[in-house]
Write a protein that holds these residues in place. Structure first.
Motif, PDB file in Angstrom:
ATOM      1  N   GLY B  79     -14.218  -2.073   9.366  1.00 24.43           N
ATOM      2  CA  GLY B  79     -14.128  -0.958  10.304  1.00 24.43           C
ATOM      3  C   GLY B  79     -12.684  -0.590  10.603  1.00 24.43           C
ATOM      4  N   VAL B  80     -11.862  -1.569  10.958  1.00 30.58           N
ATOM      5  CA  VAL B  80     -10.469  -1.282  11.301  1.00 30.58           C
ATOM      6  C   VAL B  80      -9.713  -0.765  10.082  1.00 30.58           C
ATOM      7  N   THR B  81     -10.053  -1.325   8.920  1.00 25.00           N
ATOM      8  CA  THR B  81      -9.415  -0.842   7.689  1.00 25.00           C
ATOM      9  C   THR B  81      -9.631   0.673   7.541  1.00 25.00           C
ATOM     10  N   VAL B  82     -10.880   1.098   7.694  1.00 23.52           N
ATOM     11  CA  VAL B  82     -11.197   2.521   7.555  1.00 23.52           C
ATOM     12  C   VAL B  82     -10.491   3.330   8.633  1.00 23.52           C
ATOM     13  N   LEU B  83     -10.496   2.806   9.847  1.00 26.75           N
ATOM     14  CA  LEU B  83      -9.896   3.499  10.983  1.00 26.75           C
ATOM     15  C   LEU B  83      -8.418   3.806  10.746  1.00 26.75           C
ATOM     16  N   PHE B  84      -7.734   2.891  10.073  1.00 27.55           N
ATOM     17  CA  PHE B  84      -6.331   3.130   9.776  1.00 27.55           C
ATOM     18  C   PHE B  84      -6.156   3.873   8.450  1.00 27.55           C
ATOM     19  N   ILE B  86      -7.968   6.104   6.765  1.00 22.14           N
ATOM     20  CA  ILE B  86      -8.256   7.531   6.618  1.00 22.14           C
ATOM     21  C   ILE B  86      -7.168   8.418   7.218  1.00 22.14           C
ATOM     22  N   PRO B  87      -6.738   8.175   8.468  1.00 23.85           N
ATOM     23  CA  PRO B  87      -5.655   9.024   8.986  1.00 23.85           C
ATOM     24  C   PRO B  87      -4.378   8.927   8.154  1.00 23.85           C
ATOM     25  N   ILE B  88      -3.997   7.715   7.772  1.00 24.63           N
ATOM     26  CA  ILE B  88      -2.759   7.570   6.994  1.00 24.63           C
ATOM     27  C   ILE B  88      -2.914   8.254   5.637  1.00 24.63           C
ATOM     28  N   ALA B  89      -4.055   7.997   4.994  1.00 23.85           N
ATOM     29  CA  ALA B  89      -4.284   8.586   3.672  1.00 23.85           C
ATOM     30  C   ALA B  89      -4.323  10.108   3.775  1.00 23.85           C
ATOM     31  N   THR B  90      -4.875  10.643   4.865  1.00 24.15           N
ATOM     32  CA  THR B  90      -4.953  12.089   5.028  1.00 24.15           C
ATOM     33  C   THR B  90      -3.550  12.692   5.108  1.00 24.15           C
ATOM     34  N   CYS B  91      -2.685  12.053   5.882  1.00 20.20           N
ATOM     35  CA  CYS B  91      -1.299  12.545   5.973  1.00 20.20           C
ATOM     36  C   CYS B  91      -0.656  12.544   4.591  1.00 20.20           C
ATOM     37  N   ALA B  92      -0.806  11.415   3.885  1.00 21.26           N
ATOM     38  CA  ALA B  92      -0.197  11.312   2.557  1.00 21.26           C
ATOM     39  C   ALA B  92      -0.783  12.363   1.629  1.00 21.26           C
ATOM     40  N   GLY B 141      -4.682 -10.208   8.772  1.00 18.88           N
ATOM     41  CA  GLY B 141      -4.246 -10.387   7.391  1.00 18.88           C
ATOM     42  C   GLY B 141      -5.181  -9.691   6.427  1.00 18.88           C
ATOM     43  N   LEU B 142      -6.466  -9.903   6.636  1.00 20.91           N
ATOM     44  CA  LEU B 142      -7.457  -9.276   5.750  1.00 20.91           C
ATOM     45  C   LEU B 142      -7.422  -7.756   5.848  1.00 20.91           C
ATOM     46  N   ILE B 143      -7.208  -7.269   7.081  1.00 23.21           N
ATOM     47  CA  ILE B 143      -7.154  -5.810   7.260  1.00 23.21           C
ATOM     48  C   ILE B 143      -5.986  -5.237   6.453  1.00 23.21           C
ATOM     49  N   LEU B 144      -4.825  -5.919   6.528  1.00 22.50           N
ATOM     50  CA  LEU B 144      -3.658  -5.438   5.775  1.00 22.50           C
ATOM     51  C   LEU B 144      -3.952  -5.424   4.274  1.00 22.50           C
ATOM     52  N   ILE B 145      -4.554  -6.507   3.782  1.00 24.83           N
ATOM     53  CA  ILE B 145      -4.893  -6.583   2.362  1.00 24.83           C
ATOM     54  C   ILE B 145      -5.846  -5.455   1.973  1.00 24.83           C
ATOM     55  N   ASN B 146      -6.883  -5.299   2.781  1.00 22.03           N
ATOM     56  CA  ASN B 146      -7.877  -4.270   2.470  1.00 22.03           C
ATOM     57  C   ASN B 146      -7.275  -2.875   2.519  1.00 22.03           C
ATOM     58  N   LEU B 147      -6.346  -2.649   3.469  1.00 28.17           N
ATOM     59  CA  LEU B 147      -5.668  -1.353   3.518  1.00 28.17           C
ATOM     60  C   LEU B 147      -4.970  -1.088   2.190  1.00 28.17           C
ATOM     61  N   ALA B 148      -4.282  -2.112   1.685  1.00 28.04           N
ATOM     62  CA  ALA B 148      -3.571  -1.953   0.412  1.00 28.04           C
ATOM     63  C   ALA B 148      -4.548  -1.640  -0.714  1.00 28.04           C
ATOM     64  N   ILE B 149      -5.748  -2.207  -0.605  1.00 28.32           N
ATOM     65  CA  ILE B 149      -6.731  -1.981  -1.664  1.00 28.32           C
ATOM     66  C   ILE B 149      -7.330  -0.574  -1.593  1.00 28.32           C
ATOM     67  N   VAL B 150      -7.672  -0.132  -0.382  1.00 34.06           N
ATOM     68  CA  VAL B 150      -8.415   1.133  -0.284  1.00 34.06           C
ATOM     69  C   VAL B 150      -7.513   2.370  -0.258  1.00 34.06           C
ATOM     70  N   MET B 151      -6.259   2.212   0.164  1.00 35.33           N
ATOM     71  CA  MET B 151      -5.401   3.391   0.329  1.00 35.33           C
ATOM     72  C   MET B 151      -5.269   4.252  -0.931  1.00 35.33           C
ATOM     73  N   LEU B 196     -13.360  13.616   4.094  1.00 28.27           N
ATOM     74  CA  LEU B 196     -12.818  12.482   4.839  1.00 28.27           C
ATOM     75  C   LEU B 196     -13.922  11.479   5.128  1.00 28.27           C
ATOM     76  N   PHE B 197     -15.076  11.997   5.477  1.00 22.28           N
ATOM     77  CA  PHE B 197     -16.226  11.150   5.778  1.00 22.28           C
ATOM     78  C   PHE B 197     -16.618  10.324   4.547  1.00 22.28           C
ATOM     79  N   THR B 198     -16.714  11.013   3.421  1.00 26.93           N
ATOM     80  CA  THR B 198     -17.065  10.322   2.180  1.00 26.93           C
ATOM     81  C   THR B 198     -16.026   9.254   1.840  1.00 26.93           C
ATOM     82  N   ALA B 199     -14.764   9.643   1.930  1.00 25.20           N
ATOM     83  CA  ALA B 199     -13.697   8.693   1.624  1.00 25.20           C
ATOM     84  C   ALA B 199     -13.783   7.495   2.570  1.00 25.20           C
ATOM     85  N   GLY B 200     -14.089   7.764   3.844  1.00 26.01           N
ATOM     86  CA  GLY B 200     -14.193   6.687   4.829  1.00 26.01           C
ATOM     87  C   GLY B 200     -15.281   5.699   4.457  1.00 26.01           C
ATOM     88  N   ILE B 201     -16.424   6.221   4.084  1.00 26.71           N
ATOM     89  CA  ILE B 201     -17.535   5.334   3.728  1.00 26.71           C
ATOM     90  C   ILE B 201     -17.224   4.564   2.454  1.00 26.71           C
TER      91      ILE B 201
END
Lengths: 354, 275
Positions: B79-84, B86-92, B141-151, B196-201
């Motif tokens: 959940g937190v991974t997605v929460l961070f 999507i907004p960051i990825a949208t800006c990029a 730690g896991l959230i950071l790793i997952n962010l790197a994976i999904v971004m 954005l919704f699709t990407a989030g899921i």
């Protein structure tokens, strides 16, 4: 209410010159058309006025403000885009209201102004719809309403009619003309359609290769073209350009046919411009020269003859009852007061006495 | 056979073939589904008819398994991974889509290239780094790793959706009086919302199913559901009935999400992928 002054305006992308050092003054309340083929710099010029494109050089003045460094939102212009640029997730009402909302207009005023704008473009009954559920013409009206809902200093219209079918285009053209007459706001209109330009404009700037070729009223542009480009771009069918030479005041085609007297002097190479409607088609032997018919086209209102003229073909417009067949011989006369001589090298007009 | 009968025959054959193929592919899942409702004794018999029990679903949440903790970890991490993300990825994605940046293509390719590195290659450096800065066995730690994976996926996918919005719509909004931020908030975000919704899921599913990093980087407090499955090894052998029940708990949300996004999914994938 504002005039627009473009001073030595230039737009370059690397080596490519979009608009080349152009100075144009557009009068207050004028309907000003930028006309030219695609890639001639007309849209770029308009986008620079809107602030969507940054000029490489030069100044843009709207009213008494130099707006070069102002954002589009601060320039107080309204624009209609070729593919409408509507907001698909909003209803027609919200689309039209957006410019007011974003400028924090009081809700009460928004309501009355949207209602008025919708009425002006006959959209009142569609206000709850989404753009997706509307036809091309209706969408174009929404875009128009969104532009007129505010009273901007300047209207900018970028080929607003080109996505509509031919019939609708004619109707909308008339509506646009009526609307602009009603609103009396300085309008810049970009088009590649010379009929739109002729019918709508107070003044036209014909552009090519980033340079204004001629600026004048539709009448001046049509009847007094400055150069070959303007002459051939305006008018349908395009003006006939006949290669030849000037011999003691007579125009002689490259094939050696002595056609008509056009002034004085001798010149080895000239181009004679004659509009199709400035030929008079007669029976064989009664014109200046006799020529064979290459093709005939009946457009309903008139008959267009394509005529084999030595090695070239020219078109001549005749009465709609004209009955000629392919390979018939007809006589051709020109109206001497409507002839244009051009220099084939500079492509400039050669005026009598020059 | 008449032409019509022939057509019907082929249609029927197609349906049968598709169903057979689907059945073969679904056998493991069907097996798990059945096993989850069996007792430990029944599991080893390939019985299709048995007295179902829902006891397994209770047992997995009890001591010593505490699947609830893992469920909580997984939910928080994904959940937190997605929460961070999507907004960051949208800006990029917006910047990549709308501005001409220096080295734009290089950056885009490099973002994608991070996905070409096999996880096993970088997992040990991560382990050492995480140990040194105290991120080992933490949800952060896991959230950071997952962010790197999904971004990278999120950026490419959302860029595809933003590319699909006509630039004139944004320009119209700017001339109409919006600032760039207003354009993004009022025009771009609502129009790109399905994307954005699709990407989030999609990101949620990726993070939810992430196994390798969670396996190496957690051991007790931050253990996620996929790792939790390993708990069901006991002295009497693998507890397949409990394992299956836990498997169902992991899969169920994915099925629901897959159903929700299936309409946008293919579009989202191709839009992001082709460019």
């Amino acid at each position: 209410m504002a005039e627009i002054k473009l001073e030595k305006l230039t737009k370059r992308w690397g080596d490519f010159i979009g608009v080349d050092n152009q100075t144009i003054h557009i009068h207050d309340k004028e309907f000003f058309v930028l006309l030219g083929p695609s890639g001639c710099g007309k849209t770029t010029t308009m986008r620079m006025i809107a602030g969507l494109e940054e000029p490489t050089d030069g100044e843009i003045w709207i009213g008494d403000r130099m707006v070069n460094d102002e954002l589009p939102k601060d320039r107080d212009v309204a624009m209609v885009f070729q593919n409408y640029g509507l907001y698909p997730h909003m209803t027609v009402y919200d689309n039209i209201a957006y410019p007011l909302k974003v400028r924090k207009t009081p809700p009460q005023e928004i309501e009355t102004r949207v209602a008025k704008a919708a009425e002006q473009v006959e959209l009142t009954e569609f206000l709850d719809r989404k753009p997706k559920a509307m036809s091309g013409g209706q969408r174009q009206r929404v875009a128009l309403a969104r532009a007129i809902v505010r009273t901007p200093l300047v209207f900018l219209m970028d080929e607003p009619l080109s996505n509509l079918d031919a019939k609708l285009r004619v109707t909308m053209r008339a509506e646009l003309k009526h609307l602009s007459h009603e609103l009396k706001i300085t309008t810049v209109y970009v088009t590649h359609d010379q009929i739109e330009a002729m019918t709508l404009a107070d003044r036209i700037a014909v552009m090519n290769h980033g340079v204004v070729q001629q600026l004048g009223t539709p009448d001046e542009i049509y009847n007094n073209p400055e150069n070959i480009f303007v002459a051939s771009f305006i008018g349908s069918p395009a003006m006939n350009l006949i290669q030849g030479s000037l011999l003691d005041g007579w125009f002689v085609t490259t094939g050696g046919t002595k056609l008509t007297r056009v002034g004085g002097g001798d010149k080895e190479r000239v181009v004679l411009g004659v509009r199709a409607e400035d030929f008079i088609i007669t029976d064989a032997g009664q014109g200046d020269i006799d020529v064979p018919v290459y093709a005939t086209e009946n457009t309903g209102e008139s008959v267009l003859l394509t005529i084999q003229f030595g090695k070239q073909r020219v078109s001549a417009k005749g009465d709609r009852h004209l009955d000629k067949k392919i390979d018939d011989i007809v006589g051709l006369k020109v109206k001497p007061e409507h002839l244009y001589l051009f220099d084939p090298v500079t492509e400039k007009r050669i005026r009598p006495g020059q | 056979m008449t032409g019509k009968q022939k057509k019907q025959f082929w249609n029927a054959l197609q349906v049968i073939l598709i169903l057979t193929a689907a059945f073969i592919m679904l056998i493991p899942i069907i097996w798990i589904f059945l096993a989850a409702f069996k007792t430990h004794v029944d599991v080893y018999q390939l019985k299709v008819f048995f007295t179902p029990t829902i006891e397994n679903f209770g047992t997995v949440f009890e001591s010593p398994y505490h699947l609830g903790d893992k469920l909580y970890n997984s939910t928080v991490v994904a959940g937190v991974t997605v929460l961070f993300a999507i907004p960051i990825a949208t800006c990029a994605a917006y910047s990549f889509s709308r501005f001409s940046l220096t080295g734009e293509m290089t950056m885009l390719v490099m973002i994608l290239a991070t996905q070409f590195v096999p996880a096993v290659v970088i997992i040990l450096p991560f382990f050492v780094m995480f140990r040194d800065i105290g991120l080992l066995d933490t949800r952060l730690g896991l959230i950071l790793i997952n962010l790197a994976i999904v971004m990278p996926f999120a950026i490419w996918m959302i860029k595809g959706f933003i590319d699909g919005i006509p630039i004139e719509t944004e320009e119209a909004a700017m001339v109409d009086g919006s600032t760039r931020i207003q354009v993004i908030l009022n025009i771009v975000l609502p129009m790109a919302a399905p994307g954005l919704f699709t990407a989030g899921i999609f990101c949620f599913i990726l993070a939810w199913n992430e196994f390798l990093f969670a396996l190496i980087l957690t051991n007790k407090d931050a253990v996620t559901l996929p790792i939790g499955l390993a708990l069901f090894k006991a002295e009497e052998g693998d507890l397949w009935n409990l394992l299956s029940a836990a498997g169902i708990i992991i899969m169920a949300p994915m099925f629901v999400l897959a159903l929700i996004i299936r309409k946008h999914f293919v579009q989202g994938m191709t839009m992001g992928a082709v460019r």
